[in-house]
Design an enzyme around this catalytic site. Structure first.
Site, PDB file in Angstrom:
ATOM      1  N   SER A 136       0.830  -0.813   0.271  1.00 46.54           N
ATOM      2  CA  SER A 136       0.085   0.205   0.126  1.00 46.54           C
ATOM      3  C   SER A 136       1.173   1.716  -0.202  1.00 46.54           C
ATOM      4  O   SER A 136       2.095   1.016   1.037  1.00 46.54           O
ATOM      5  CB  SER A 136      -1.402   0.222   1.303  1.00 46.54           C
ATOM      6  OG  SER A 136      -1.666   0.812   0.768  1.00 46.54           O
ATOM      7  N   ASP A 137       0.450   2.357  -0.966  1.00 45.58           N
ATOM      8  CA  ASP A 137       0.974   3.429  -0.257  1.00 45.58           C
ATOM      9  C   ASP A 137      -0.199   4.454  -0.488  1.00 45.58           C
ATOM     10  O   ASP A 137      -0.780   4.962  -0.973  1.00 45.58           O
ATOM     11  CB  ASP A 137       2.010   3.449  -1.742  1.00 45.58           C
ATOM     12  CG  ASP A 137       2.905   5.072  -2.031  1.00 45.58           C
ATOM     13  OD1 ASP A 137       4.050   4.407  -0.901  1.00 45.58           O
ATOM     14  OD2 ASP A 137       2.707   5.957  -2.006  1.00 45.58           O
ATOM     15  N   GLN A 138       0.717   6.057  -0.442  1.00 48.95           N
ATOM     16  CA  GLN A 138      -1.013   6.891  -0.453  1.00 48.95           C
ATOM     17  C   GLN A 138      -0.134   8.369  -0.766  1.00 48.95           C
ATOM     18  O   GLN A 138       0.652   7.941  -0.186  1.00 48.95           O
ATOM     19  CB  GLN A 138      -1.176   6.873   1.570  1.00 48.95           C
ATOM     20  CG  GLN A 138      -2.377   7.503   1.598  1.00 48.95           C
ATOM     21  CD  GLN A 138      -2.584   8.214   2.842  1.00 48.95           C
ATOM     22  OE1 GLN A 138      -2.211   8.479   3.557  1.00 48.95           O
ATOM     23  NE2 GLN A 138      -4.586   8.043   3.079  1.00 48.95           N
TER      24      GLN A 138
END
Length: 192
Positions: free
Chosen positions: A68-70
């Site tokens: 996951s990355d944001q």
């Protein structure tokens, strides 16, 4: 069931994944998280979520790996983790009275088949109009320097907002659990 691995060192993502009550391990991926020239927020977070999962999957057979990355986007500009008080103050001053879009990339990768499910989930944060004094008091109390957008929505940061808009509030913290549950079910893992 394949073992489940969270490709992250984030305590926030770990706390979110704990809520699903599934056994899992955490392995921190070691990748370059720099944006490429002209890369959109959606393309960036999808690519990084996949690369994080791939980096961990290379060394872990029989696993389902979550990456996951944001990023936060304001006026078309990607804004990341501030890392310092001054940068966090500048981010919050800029966001005051405005809306910031958070884009979270999510990937579930089967390390054996290399089959991946990848998505990008949007969430809008509408900030109250904030004074410099309010911003400084908030930063002194919570010190959210490792958080994209310079706040912790699960903490005192909620006081900065006028309203929130999106399908999954967990995506704002960095791991869209509603979408992850569907991905896990597609991979044969029943959460309930």
């Amino acid at each position: 069931m394949n073992k489940l691995i969270l490709a992250s060192s984030s305590v926030y993502r770990r706390a979110l994944l704990d809520t699903l009550q599934l056994p899992y391990e955490c392995i921190s991926p070691d990748i370059d998280e720099s944006a490429r020239p002209g890369e959109s927020a959606e393309t960036l977070v999808r690519r990084l979520a996949l690369e994080k999962a791939q980096a961990v999957a290379r060394h872990t057979p029989n696993a389902l790996v979550i990456g996951s990355d944001q990023v936060a986007v304001l006026d078309g500009d990607i804004i990341g983790k501030p890392l310092t008080h001054d940068k966090a103050r500048a981010q919050l001053l800029r966001a005051s009275g405005r809306s910031v879009r958070f884009v979270t990339g999510l990937c579930l990768l089967n390390s054996n088949s290399r089959h991946s499910q990848v998505d990008a989930i949007d969430f809008q944060v509408h900030f109250r109009t904030l004074t410099e004094q309010q911003i400084n008091r908030y930063l002194e109390r919570e010190q959210p320097y490792q958080c994209a957008g310079s706040f912790k929505s699960e903490g005192l940061g909620i006081a900065l907002f006028e309203r929130l808009e999106g399908d999954d509030p967990n995506s704002l913290i960095g791991l869209p659990l509603i979408r992850l549950v569907r991905m896990l079910e597609n991979a044969g893992v029943q959460v309930l």
